[in-house]
Design an enzyme around this catalytic site. Structure first.
Site, PDB file in Angstrom:
ATOM      1  N   LYS A  30       0.900  -1.137  -0.008  1.00 17.34           N
ATOM      2  CA  LYS A  30      -0.012  -0.059   0.011  1.00 17.34           C
ATOM      3  C   LYS A  30       0.835   1.291   0.012  1.00 17.34           C
ATOM      4  CE  LYS A  30      -1.965  -0.976   3.917  1.00 17.34           C
ATOM      5  NZ  LYS A  30      -0.916  -2.253   4.180  1.00 17.34           N
ATOM      6  N   ARG A 105      -8.852   1.450   9.759  1.00 13.56           N
ATOM      7  CA  ARG A 105      -8.428   0.099  10.100  1.00 13.56           C
ATOM      8  C   ARG A 105      -9.623  -0.626  11.014  1.00 13.56           C
ATOM      9  NH1 ARG A 105      -2.507   0.761   9.452  1.00 13.56           N
ATOM     10  NH2 ARG A 105      -1.395  -1.043   9.928  1.00 13.56           N
ATOM     11  N   ARG A 144      11.431  -5.309   4.515  1.00  9.50           N
ATOM     12  CA  ARG A 144      11.475  -4.014   4.054  1.00  9.50           C
ATOM     13  C   ARG A 144      12.287  -2.899   4.811  1.00  9.50           C
ATOM     14  NH1 ARG A 144       5.633  -1.967   4.964  1.00  9.50           N
ATOM     15  NH2 ARG A 144       5.737  -3.059   6.946  1.00  9.50           N
ATOM     16  N   ARG A 177      11.904  -1.137  10.189  1.00  9.79           N
ATOM     17  CA  ARG A 177      11.215  -0.628  11.513  1.00  9.79           C
ATOM     18  C   ARG A 177      11.089  -1.830  12.546  1.00  9.79           C
ATOM     19  NH1 ARG A 177       5.470   0.308   8.356  1.00  9.79           N
ATOM     20  NH2 ARG A 177       4.678  -0.698  10.194  1.00  9.79           N
ATOM     21  N   ARG A 188       0.467  -8.517  13.812  1.00 11.81           N
ATOM     22  CA  ARG A 188       0.010  -7.706  13.013  1.00 11.81           C
ATOM     23  C   ARG A 188      -0.893  -8.059  12.198  1.00 11.81           C
ATOM     24  NH1 ARG A 188       4.914  -5.123  10.613  1.00 11.81           N
ATOM     25  NH2 ARG A 188       3.872  -3.502   9.638  1.00 11.81           N
TER      26      ARG A 188
HETATM   27  P1  ADP Z   1       2.395  -1.732   3.357  1.00 10.25           P
HETATM   28  O1  ADP Z   1       2.405  -0.236   3.199  1.00 10.25           O
HETATM   29  O2  ADP Z   1       1.056  -2.517   2.412  1.00 10.25           O
HETATM   30  O3  ADP Z   1       2.638  -2.243   4.425  1.00 10.25           O
HETATM   31  P2  ADP Z   1       4.931  -1.627   1.713  1.00 10.25           P
HETATM   32  O4  ADP Z   1       4.289  -0.660   0.615  1.00 10.25           O
HETATM   33  O5  ADP Z   1       5.727  -1.040   2.531  1.00 10.25           O
HETATM   34  O6  ADP Z   1       3.342  -2.172   2.175  1.00 10.25           O
HETATM   35  O7  ADP Z   1       5.720  -2.723   0.881  1.00 10.25           O
HETATM   36  C1  ADP Z   1       6.128  -3.967   1.967  1.00 10.25           C
HETATM   37  C2  ADP Z   1       7.204  -4.554   0.975  1.00 10.25           C
HETATM   38  O8  ADP Z   1       7.050  -5.116   0.125  1.00 10.25           O
HETATM   39  C3  ADP Z   1       8.298  -3.378   1.097  1.00 10.25           C
HETATM   40  O9  ADP Z   1       9.727  -3.892   1.248  1.00 10.25           O
HETATM   41  C4  ADP Z   1       8.032  -3.339  -0.529  1.00 10.25           C
HETATM   42  O10 ADP Z   1       9.646  -2.691  -1.154  1.00 10.25           O
HETATM   43  C5  ADP Z   1       7.696  -4.389  -1.117  1.00 10.25           C
HETATM   44  N1  ADP Z   1       6.743  -4.168  -2.168  1.00 10.25           N
HETATM   45  C6  ADP Z   1       6.008  -3.664  -2.411  1.00 10.25           C
HETATM   46  N2  ADP Z   1       5.266  -3.923  -3.477  1.00 10.25           N
HETATM   47  C7  ADP Z   1       5.852  -5.043  -3.980  1.00 10.25           C
HETATM   48  C8  ADP Z   1       5.362  -5.818  -4.869  1.00 10.25           C
HETATM   49  N3  ADP Z   1       4.285  -5.561  -5.870  1.00 10.25           N
HETATM   50  N4  ADP Z   1       6.199  -6.873  -5.340  1.00 10.25           N
HETATM   51  C9  ADP Z   1       7.319  -7.209  -4.590  1.00 10.25           C
HETATM   52  N5  ADP Z   1       7.521  -6.417  -3.263  1.00 10.25           N
HETATM   53  C10 ADP Z   1       6.659  -5.218  -3.006  1.00 10.25           C
HETATM   54  P1  AMP Z   2       1.490   0.733   9.421  1.00 13.26           P
HETATM   55  O1  AMP Z   2       2.481   1.690   9.012  1.00 13.26           O
HETATM   56  O2  AMP Z   2       0.429   1.202   8.603  1.00 13.26           O
HETATM   57  O3  AMP Z   2       2.049  -0.810   9.197  1.00 13.26           O
HETATM   58  O4  AMP Z   2       1.072   0.848  10.870  1.00 13.26           O
HETATM   59  C1  AMP Z   2       2.141   0.516  11.728  1.00 13.26           C
HETATM   60  C2  AMP Z   2       1.156   0.381  13.355  1.00 13.26           C
HETATM   61  O5  AMP Z   2       0.870   1.703  13.580  1.00 13.26           O
HETATM   62  C3  AMP Z   2      -0.107  -0.440  13.175  1.00 13.26           C
HETATM   63  O6  AMP Z   2       0.557  -1.901  13.651  1.00 13.26           O
HETATM   64  C4  AMP Z   2      -0.782   0.063  14.334  1.00 13.26           C
HETATM   65  O7  AMP Z   2      -0.215  -0.113  15.535  1.00 13.26           O
HETATM   66  C5  AMP Z   2      -0.639   1.763  14.191  1.00 13.26           C
HETATM   67  N1  AMP Z   2      -1.591   2.416  13.163  1.00 13.26           N
HETATM   68  C6  AMP Z   2      -1.363   2.873  11.935  1.00 13.26           C
HETATM   69  N2  AMP Z   2      -2.473   3.041  11.384  1.00 13.26           N
HETATM   70  C7  AMP Z   2      -3.572   2.801  12.402  1.00 13.26           C
HETATM   71  C8  AMP Z   2      -4.958   2.791  12.269  1.00 13.26           C
HETATM   72  N3  AMP Z   2      -5.574   3.722  11.310  1.00 13.26           N
HETATM   73  N4  AMP Z   2      -5.685   2.568  13.479  1.00 13.26           N
HETATM   74  C9  AMP Z   2      -4.884   1.909  14.364  1.00 13.26           C
HETATM   75  N5  AMP Z   2      -3.660   1.825  14.512  1.00 13.26           N
HETATM   76  C10 AMP Z   2      -3.033   2.222  13.599  1.00 13.26           C
END
Ligand code: ADP
Ligand code: AMP
Length: 233
Positions: A30, A105, A144, A177, A188
């Site tokens: 995302k 969420r 990541r 992270r 998660r």
């Molecule tokens: P989210 O925001 O949904 O948690 P991220 O955009 O941070 O996901 O992506 C999670 C991990 O997967 C990152 O390390 C990113 O570089 C990788 N990634 C994102 N999209 C793809 C894809 N289409 N194919 C392979 N790896 C991806």
């Molecule tokens: P993310 O960066 O989206 O993976 O979020 C990291 C963490 O932040 C999550 O595991 C939650 O603990 C908190 N968080 C982010 N967005 C929300 C939300 N909309 N509602 C509740 N917790 C959130």
């Protein structure tokens, strides 16, 4: 991290003029796609996770409340997140739309967002569901790495930077992270299944949901996202 600069392939004449929600489990891609879509349309990328991490980094009271929950992979209470989002979407840069990543969420967050959008005169949101086999998520999450300066997202397995440990855009150091460690991934994903996955049915019932196959390559997902957004105007 927020991204509102215009990309070379930006669409300056096309206005987003709506809230787009990227819905899907952690690691679905995302953030990667939200940055790209926000750049293309010149609108803010609103990641509630990034906003909370910023509050932690700046030592704010909200950060202190959120930190232990985030470290355990639990959601932050709706009341705290909603206050933060309400303040953010009132900012002038949100006037032409924005891309939510990681919000809403819970069903309560979605209901409140619906009300907020009405109050601000926005159309109801377009929701893009990042559908993906959960078996792919561990590699994406544990691999990541994020740039400490601009927030660019990499993956040491699948999307490495040109120089190990350094961001391609600004040379910033890359970090993992705290909640991307293997032991936090399980909680998660459970929180997602229990509290967030019901939003798929919620938005489908409202006729707002569009599906994207998030297992595809970054470029293919980006193409499909654009197709959906442009098709929904
Ligand atoms: P989210 O925001 O949904 O948690 P991220 O955009 O941070 O996901 O992506 C999670 C991990 O997967 C990152 O390390 C990113 O570089 C990788 N990634 C994102 N999209 C793809 C894809 N289409 N194919 C392979 N790896 C991806
Ligand atoms: P993310 O960066 O989206 O993976 O979020 C990291 C963490 O932040 C999550 O595991 C939650 O603990 C908190 N968080 C982010 N967005 C929300 C939300 N909309 N509602 C509740 N917790 C959130």
């Amino acid at each position: 991290m927020e991204t509102s600069g215009l990309a070379p392939n930006a669409r300056p004449s096309a206005k987003l003029d709506r809230a787009v929600i990227f819905l899907g489990p952690p690691g679905a891609g995302k953030g990667t796609q939200a940055k790209e879509l926000a750049r293309k349309y010149g609108v803010p990328h609103l990641s509630t996770g990034d906003m909370l991490r910023e509050n932690i980094a700046k030592g704010k009271p909200l950060g202190a409340k959120a930190k232990p929950l985030m470290e355990r992979g639990e959601l932050v209470p709706d009341s705290l997140v909603l206050k933060m989002v309400a303040a953010r979407i009132e900012q002038p840069d949100c006037a032409h739309g924005f891309v939510f990543d990681g919000f809403p969420r819970t069903v309560a967050q979605a209901q409140y967002l619906g009300e907020m959008l009405k109050q601000h005169g926005y159309r109801q949101p377009l929701v893009i569901h990042f559908a993906i086999d959960p078996g792919l998520l561990m590699r994406r999450i544990t691999g990541r790495r994020m740039c400490k300066v601009g927030g660019e997202i990499y993956n040491i397995f699948d999307r490495p930077p040109r120089v190990a440990g350094k961001c391609d855009n600004d040379g910033g150091g890359l970090e993992q992270r705290q909640d991307d460690r293997e032991e936090v991934v399980g909680p998660r994903l459970q929180a997602y299944q229990k509290q967030t996955a019901p939003l798929v049915a919620y938005y489908r019932r409202l006729g707002r949901l569009r599906e994207v196959d998030a297992a595809k390559s970054v470029d293919e997902v980006a193409r499909r996202v654009l197709e959906v957004v442009d098709g929904a105007r």
